[in-house]
Design a protein around this motif. Structure first.
Motif, PDB file in Angstrom:
ATOM      1  N   GLU A   1     -76.553  57.334 -20.144  1.00  0.00           N
ATOM      2  CA  GLU A   1     -76.841  57.698 -21.420  1.00  0.00           C
ATOM      3  C   GLU A   1     -77.648  59.432 -21.361  1.00  0.00           C
ATOM      4  O   GLU A   1     -77.398  60.160 -22.089  1.00  0.00           O
ATOM      5  CB  GLU A   1     -77.932  56.976 -22.140  1.00  0.00           C
ATOM      6  CG  GLU A   1     -77.181  55.795 -22.482  1.00  0.00           C
ATOM      7  CD  GLU A   1     -76.237  55.843 -23.681  1.00  0.00           C
ATOM      8  OE1 GLU A   1     -76.421  56.681 -24.283  1.00  0.00           O
ATOM      9  OE2 GLU A   1     -74.957  55.151 -23.629  1.00  0.00           O
ATOM     10  N   LEU A   2     -78.282  59.505 -20.251  1.00  0.00           N
ATOM     11  CA  LEU A   2     -79.318  60.693 -20.118  1.00  0.00           C
ATOM     12  C   LEU A   2     -78.255  61.914 -19.867  1.00  0.00           C
ATOM     13  O   LEU A   2     -78.503  62.941 -20.427  1.00  0.00           O
ATOM     14  CB  LEU A   2     -80.031  60.808 -18.949  1.00  0.00           C
ATOM     15  CG  LEU A   2     -80.906  61.900 -18.655  1.00  0.00           C
ATOM     16  CD1 LEU A   2     -81.683  62.482 -19.800  1.00  0.00           C
ATOM     17  CD2 LEU A   2     -81.814  61.511 -17.322  1.00  0.00           C
ATOM     18  N   ILE A   3     -77.305  61.664 -18.983  1.00  0.00           N
ATOM     19  CA  ILE A   3     -76.132  62.831 -18.788  1.00  0.00           C
ATOM     20  C   ILE A   3     -75.289  62.907 -19.967  1.00  0.00           C
ATOM     21  O   ILE A   3     -75.062  64.231 -20.278  1.00  0.00           O
ATOM     22  CB  ILE A   3     -75.348  62.389 -17.504  1.00  0.00           C
ATOM     23  CG1 ILE A   3     -76.161  62.051 -16.226  1.00  0.00           C
ATOM     24  CG2 ILE A   3     -74.186  63.256 -17.028  1.00  0.00           C
ATOM     25  CD1 ILE A   3     -75.659  61.337 -14.909  1.00  0.00           C
ATOM     26  N   ASN A   4     -74.912  61.995 -20.507  1.00  0.00           N
ATOM     27  CA  ASN A   4     -73.987  62.326 -21.512  1.00  0.00           C
ATOM     28  C   ASN A   4     -74.816  62.967 -23.068  1.00  0.00           C
ATOM     29  O   ASN A   4     -74.450  63.878 -23.749  1.00  0.00           O
ATOM     30  CB  ASN A   4     -73.460  60.967 -22.189  1.00  0.00           C
ATOM     31  CG  ASN A   4     -72.236  60.378 -21.529  1.00  0.00           C
ATOM     32  OD1 ASN A   4     -71.644  61.231 -20.894  1.00  0.00           O
ATOM     33  ND2 ASN A   4     -72.523  58.948 -21.230  1.00  0.00           N
ATOM     34  N   ASN A   5     -76.042  62.693 -22.880  1.00  0.00           N
ATOM     35  CA  ASN A   5     -77.002  63.277 -23.926  1.00  0.00           C
ATOM     36  C   ASN A   5     -77.331  64.785 -23.732  1.00  0.00           C
ATOM     37  O   ASN A   5     -77.273  65.716 -24.436  1.00  0.00           O
ATOM     38  CB  ASN A   5     -78.459  62.484 -23.976  1.00  0.00           C
ATOM     39  CG  ASN A   5     -79.192  63.176 -24.989  1.00  0.00           C
ATOM     40  OD1 ASN A   5     -78.931  63.148 -26.188  1.00  0.00           O
ATOM     41  ND2 ASN A   5     -80.256  63.745 -24.769  1.00  0.00           N
ATOM     42  N   VAL A   6     -77.275  65.150 -22.389  1.00  0.00           N
ATOM     43  CA  VAL A   6     -77.519  66.572 -21.928  1.00  0.00           C
ATOM     44  C   VAL A   6     -76.249  67.355 -22.361  1.00  0.00           C
ATOM     45  O   VAL A   6     -76.239  68.574 -22.755  1.00  0.00           O
ATOM     46  CB  VAL A   6     -78.049  66.545 -20.368  1.00  0.00           C
ATOM     47  CG1 VAL A   6     -77.893  68.259 -20.279  1.00  0.00           C
ATOM     48  CG2 VAL A   6     -79.289  66.046 -20.192  1.00  0.00           C
TER      49      VAL A   6
END
Length: 230
Positions: free
Chosen positions: A186-191
């Motif tokens: 989720e963090l990578i996709n959000n970035v």
């Protein structure tokens, strides 16, 4: 002693490390970079040449290249009065550029995070061991549950477990996901979404197709990460 080789304006690289750390050596390297990119005795430096060349390539890719050379080839001693032609270039290359760029930007993958630290590995091993025990002893566990009214399953969701122990490996690959792995994805996709990664990727693919070179710059501004195109 710092000296320049005969075939290069840069100082010799085969020198002791202490000599490379000196101010004089760094100044030589800086002057060589400046001379290579911004100063040239021939009148055109590397920076200006690349700038003009990239601009010319972009014009051709958009079908907006200069048409004067076509007029010079078809004119009679510079006279175009007898020619009734539409001099607007036909944008042929732009269609092929779009095909190549779209093929490069198609995202045929998804972000998958896999925790490999000792704690996560132990959690995964314990889950697999408990799941295997529940699958193999399912009949006995259900019989005990009927007699005692207690839940003897070691897994949190035994209904989702496969019936065959041979399918446990596939189940672990497709269904088992630790919270830290989900958070990482989720963090990578959000970035990527915050930085409009798909648009940036398309611009990079366009430059690679048209210019043969592309670059981007990563800017870290706490608590945000910005990805800007160059």
């Amino acid at each position: 002693m710092i000296y320049t080789t005969n075939n290069s304006i840069f100082p010799d690289q085969v020198v002791p490390e202490e000599e490379k750390k000196s101010f004089e050596y760094g100044l030589k390297v800086g002057n060589a970079i400046e001379q290579e990119w911004f100063r040239n005795n021939s009148g055109q430096n590397r920076f200006s040449y690349n700038f003009q060349n990239f601009n010319r390539l972009r014009l051709y890719a958009r079908g907006e290249q200069p048409i004067q050379k076509y007029k010079d080839e078809l004119s009679t001693n510079g006279d175009l009065s007898y020619l009734n032609l539409d001099w607007k270039p036909v944008p042929v290359l732009s269609k092929f550029v779009d095909i190549v760029v779209n093929g490069m930007t198609n995202k045929g993958y998804e972000i998958k995070s896999f925790a490999s630290d000792p704690f996560a590995t132990q959690q995964r091993t314990d889950f697999a061991f408990n799941a295997l025990r529940d699958i193999q002893q399912k009949d006995n566990i259900e019989e005990l549950a009927k007699l005692t009214g207690q839940n003897f399953y070691a897994s949190a969701d035994p209904e989702s477990l496969p019936n065959d122990p041979g399918e446990l490996d596939l189940y672990m690959q497709l269904n088992y996901k630790q919270s830290v792995e989900i958070a990482e994805e989720e963090l990578i996709n959000n970035v990527l979404d915050f930085n409009k990664y798909e648009e940036t990727k398309k611009r990079l693919a366009y430059d690679l197709t048209v210019l043969g070179i592309a670059a981007s710059k990563l800017v870290l501004i706490y608590p945000k990460v910005l990805l800007s195109i160059m």
